[in-house]
Write a protein that holds these residues in place. Structure first.
Motif, PDB file in Angstrom:
ATOM      1  N   PRO A 411      47.601  56.862  32.404  1.00  0.00           N
ATOM      2  CA  PRO A 411      47.581  55.407  32.220  1.00  0.00           C
ATOM      3  C   PRO A 411      46.479  54.699  32.994  1.00  0.00           C
ATOM      4  N   VAL A 412      45.877  55.378  33.985  1.00  0.00           N
ATOM      5  CA  VAL A 412      44.759  54.807  34.747  1.00  0.00           C
ATOM      6  C   VAL A 412      43.631  55.831  34.756  1.00  0.00           C
ATOM      7  N   GLY A 413      42.405  55.365  34.446  1.00  0.00           N
ATOM      8  CA  GLY A 413      41.235  56.231  34.485  1.00  0.00           C
ATOM      9  C   GLY A 413      40.214  55.701  35.463  1.00  0.00           C
ATOM     10  N   SER A 414      39.044  56.361  35.507  1.00  0.00           N
ATOM     11  CA  SER A 414      38.029  55.940  36.475  1.00  0.00           C
ATOM     12  C   SER A 414      36.635  56.094  35.906  1.00  0.00           C
ATOM     13  N   LEU A 415      35.724  55.262  36.392  1.00  0.00           N
ATOM     14  CA  LEU A 415      34.311  55.305  36.049  1.00  0.00           C
ATOM     15  C   LEU A 415      33.497  55.281  37.336  1.00  0.00           C
ATOM     16  N   ASN A 416      32.365  55.989  37.317  1.00  0.00           N
ATOM     17  CA  ASN A 416      31.471  55.973  38.468  1.00  0.00           C
ATOM     18  C   ASN A 416      30.276  55.079  38.166  1.00  0.00           C
ATOM     19  N   VAL A 417      30.030  54.076  39.021  1.00  0.00           N
ATOM     20  CA  VAL A 417      28.941  53.116  38.794  1.00  0.00           C
ATOM     21  C   VAL A 417      27.598  53.807  39.021  1.00  0.00           C
ATOM     22  N   GLN A 418      26.765  53.812  37.976  1.00  0.00           N
ATOM     23  CA  GLN A 418      25.451  54.447  38.046  1.00  0.00           C
ATOM     24  C   GLN A 418      24.350  53.427  38.344  1.00  0.00           C
ATOM     25  N   PHE A 419      24.494  52.210  37.798  1.00  0.00           N
ATOM     26  CA  PHE A 419      23.496  51.168  38.007  1.00  0.00           C
ATOM     27  C   PHE A 419      24.198  49.822  38.126  1.00  0.00           C
ATOM     28  N   ALA A 420      23.918  49.127  39.212  1.00  0.00           N
ATOM     29  CA  ALA A 420      24.445  47.769  39.419  1.00  0.00           C
ATOM     30  C   ALA A 420      23.472  47.029  40.326  1.00  0.00           C
ATOM     31  N   TYR A 421      22.688  46.136  39.735  1.00  0.00           N
ATOM     32  CA  TYR A 421      21.698  45.396  40.513  1.00  0.00           C
ATOM     33  C   TYR A 421      22.014  43.916  40.410  1.00  0.00           C
ATOM     34  N   PRO A 422      22.189  43.248  41.560  1.00  0.00           N
ATOM     35  CA  PRO A 422      22.576  41.833  41.545  1.00  0.00           C
ATOM     36  C   PRO A 422      21.623  40.986  40.697  1.00  0.00           C
ATOM     37  N   GLY A 423      22.209  40.131  39.876  1.00  0.00           N
ATOM     38  CA  GLY A 423      21.418  39.203  39.076  1.00  0.00           C
ATOM     39  C   GLY A 423      21.050  39.704  37.699  1.00  0.00           C
ATOM     40  N   THR A 424      21.235  41.017  37.418  1.00  0.00           N
ATOM     41  CA  THR A 424      20.845  41.555  36.111  1.00  0.00           C
ATOM     42  C   THR A 424      21.920  41.327  35.051  1.00  0.00           C
ATOM     43  N   LEU A 500      34.833  43.128  38.657  1.00  0.00           N
ATOM     44  CA  LEU A 500      34.022  44.281  38.284  1.00  0.00           C
ATOM     45  C   LEU A 500      32.567  44.068  38.678  1.00  0.00           C
ATOM     46  N   GLU A 501      32.088  42.854  38.553  1.00  0.00           N
ATOM     47  CA  GLU A 501      30.685  42.563  38.852  1.00  0.00           C
ATOM     48  C   GLU A 501      30.355  42.775  40.332  1.00  0.00           C
ATOM     49  N   LYS A 502      31.372  42.830  41.199  1.00  0.00           N
ATOM     50  CA  LYS A 502      31.162  42.993  42.639  1.00  0.00           C
ATOM     51  C   LYS A 502      30.966  44.448  43.053  1.00  0.00           C
ATOM     52  N   PHE A 503      31.270  45.393  42.142  1.00  0.00           N
ATOM     53  CA  PHE A 503      31.150  46.814  42.508  1.00  0.00           C
ATOM     54  C   PHE A 503      29.688  47.214  42.663  1.00  0.00           C
ATOM     55  N   LYS A 504      29.446  48.205  43.528  1.00  0.00           N
ATOM     56  CA  LYS A 504      28.093  48.677  43.828  1.00  0.00           C
ATOM     57  C   LYS A 504      27.879  50.089  43.291  1.00  0.00           C
ATOM     58  N   GLU A 505      26.601  50.477  43.217  1.00  0.00           N
ATOM     59  CA  GLU A 505      26.254  51.810  42.751  1.00  0.00           C
ATOM     60  C   GLU A 505      26.961  52.876  43.582  1.00  0.00           C
ATOM     61  N   GLY A 506      27.486  53.911  42.883  1.00  0.00           N
ATOM     62  CA  GLY A 506      28.157  55.002  43.576  1.00  0.00           C
ATOM     63  C   GLY A 506      29.639  54.787  43.779  1.00  0.00           C
ATOM     64  N   GLU A 507      30.126  53.557  43.581  1.00  0.00           N
ATOM     65  CA  GLU A 507      31.550  53.289  43.767  1.00  0.00           C
ATOM     66  C   GLU A 507      32.342  53.658  42.510  1.00  0.00           C
ATOM     67  N   THR A 508      33.643  53.849  42.722  1.00  0.00           N
ATOM     68  CA  THR A 508      34.536  54.210  41.633  1.00  0.00           C
ATOM     69  C   THR A 508      35.295  52.982  41.159  1.00  0.00           C
ATOM     70  N   VAL A 509      35.280  52.781  39.845  1.00  0.00           N
ATOM     71  CA  VAL A 509      36.010  51.681  39.221  1.00  0.00           C
ATOM     72  C   VAL A 509      37.224  52.262  38.512  1.00  0.00           C
TER      73      VAL A 509
END
Length: 516
Positions: A411-424, A500-509
């Motif tokens: 019922p719960v899964g996960s994603l690994n953030v590969q790219f997240a750059y503020p303002g994009t 979601l927009e607050k997560f950083k590269e390398g973090e797990t969502v």
């Protein structure tokens, strides 16, 4: 009047319906599922035209062919037990010979063509004193001195339908330890699959409303697969044959090989390799064991319902044990659930009562029961991202997404953030090159990509399988930075986009498809 429901006798007034019987008995049943109605007495066991040959390497099942000469089939039926205790006479790349026994058959000298898995009655050396059965391992043309028959034949009287791996492994050191007919259940009365609960029942009728199964602790991964497939207590029959019914809802989801055992009537297995990986099978009749099928468990009651039901039907199931799943519960809700089951909870991560659980360890029910303990990792509820997945509009893309996140069976899964750059106003996640094959263009955007829409790069681009989400509308590029023609929209964030927009590269969502 008296009828039986799931094997229990109950008394009902004349003119009662199946609905009356279900309500009076309190039998497990989910609306829309099929029921089995047997109009008469009990089922009986009878012999059919299948035989099991037990060898020192495993078992082989052959089936007599309906159009084979009666002389050949009758010879086999009268003499099959004479092959017990005999060694494998020879093996070649094309065939395996078992024998000899003595018969009064007359040989022929003609050459014939044979298909792989044919079973041939052969008079080797053109003498009835050397009667063998030949199991064909490959297509060939040969002279086997086959018996003379009234209509003429190539000597084929049966086919190998089970234990083909065993045939390929046999050598002249092996022997036949046992030959016996396969015993099957056949109804001697009229039976029917019913969905109309207002169907009238009559004295002596038997009704089956559900299937009860027990899962094996020897196959914890496979058992969890079955529990995920049957989590809402119903399963859809995707395929049926004389020997099994198949449930393919989690086809493609891998599970490691586990306990291998005999596939007797009522056995449940999971295909663990090759074509059809992830399919679940329940057997209507005996089949030989194979390493590609892990034994999940067995049917305790209700096999009659599986005999009657057909492809496309839904069946009510009850499993023992029931699934232990804490994901998406709060720490407090999980504690109450686990206390009822006598399982110790060890809180991890955020341990507050209202923290939402996104990981449990051990992951599988059988392991939790065995250790009588589970660690539950919690996060703030606001950090759990709620999604709507477009299963119908983007079937391949949504399946891929569920597979790599774990949402196929959790019922719960996960994603690994590969790219997240503020303002994009864009975030991308790691995909899986191994699972991304076949991601053809589907549900590509028209006009714009909306805020919160989730997409992947389809196979028209090198980065196929990459996932992304946009935090604002865009009329030119999709959430993975590709043109619209290379973008498959597979879902949308329905709650938690701002977080979601607050997560950083390398973090797990952590993500879920449960309703917020």
């Amino acid at each position: 009047m008296q009828v039986k429901i799931n094997g229990e006798k109950i008394d009902l007034p004349e003119g009662s319906t199946i609905r009356d019987a279900v309500e009076a008995s309190g039998a497990p049943y989910l609306e829309g599922c099929v029921l089995g109605l047997i109009k008469g007495t009990e089922e009986v066991e009878q012999y059919v035209n299948k035989y099991k040959l037990k060898t020192t390497k495993g078992s082989i099942i052959i089936k007599l062919l309906p159009d084979a000469p009666e002389e050949l089939k009758n010879t086999w039926k009268k003499r099959y037990w004479d092959f017990e205790g005999l060694r494998i006479r020879w093996t070649t790349t094309n065939d395996v010979a078992i024998g000899p026994i003595k018969t009064d058959l007359e040989p022929t000298h003609d050459e014939h063509e044979y298909e792989r898995w044919d079973v041939v009655l052969s008079l080797s050396g053109f003498t009835a004193d050397a009667t063998h059965i030949i199991l064909m391992k490959d297509k060939t043309r040969a002279v086997y001195g086959v018996p003379e028959t009234s209509g003429g034949s190539n000597g084929v009287f049966a086919q190998v339908i089970g234990g083909k791996r065993t045939v390929m492994k046999l050598d002249d050191h092996d022997e036949i330890t046992k030959v016996k007919p396969v015993l099957e259940r056949k109804s001697v009365v009229k039976s029917a699959a019913i969905t109309d609960l207002d169907t009238e029942v009559f004295p002596g009728n038997e009704i089956f409303t559900y299937v009860k199964v027990s899962l094996s602790e020897k196959s914890p991964n496979s058992a969890e697969h079955f529990l995920a497939l049957s989590e809402d207590d119903r399963m859809h029959i995707d395929y049926e044959s004389d020997s099994f019914v198949g449930f393919y809802g989690l086809q493609g989801l891998e599970s490691p090989p586990e306990y291998v055992g005999q596939r007797k009537r009522g056995t449940i297995t999971l295909r663990n390799t090759g074509k059809g990986t992830g399919r679940v099978y329940i057997y209507r009749e005996d089949r030989v064991s194979t390493p590609s099928h892990s034994v999940v468990g067995h049917v305790d009651s209700g096999i009659q319902l599986l005999d009657i039901a057909g492809e496309g039907d839904e069946i009510t199931f009850k499993t023992s044990p029931q699934r232990i799943m804490t994901l998406s519960l709060t720490q407090k809700e999980a504690q109450e659930l686990l206390d009822e089951k006598g399982i110790k909870q060890v809180r991890d991560g955020l341990t507050d009562d209202d923290a939402v659980i996104v990981v449990q360890e051990p992951r599988y029910t059988m392991d939790i029961i065995g250790g009588k303990q589970v660690k539950t990792f919690g996060i703030k509820e606001e950090n759990l991202i709620y999604l709507d997945i477009y299963n119908e509009a983007a079937p391949r893309s949504s399946w891929y997404f569920r597979k790599i996140t774990g949402l196929l069976d959790m019922p719960v899964g996960s994603l690994n953030v590969q790219f997240a750059y503020p303002g994009t106003k864009i975030m991308m996640f790691r995909g899986s090159s191994r699972d991304s094959k076949g991601l053809v263009p589907e549900n590509t955007p028209e006009g714009k990509v909306g805020k919160g829409e989730i997409a992947l790069t389809n196979m028209s681009k090198r980065n196929v399988g990459t996932l992304g989400v946009r935090f604002e509308d865009n009329v030119e590029f999709g959430p993975t930075g590709e043109l619209f023609k290379s973008t498959n929209i597979l879902g949308k964030v329905i709650k938690g986009l701002e977080n979601l927009e607050k997560f950083k590269e390398g973090e797990t969502v952590y993500v879920t498809t449960k309703k917020p």
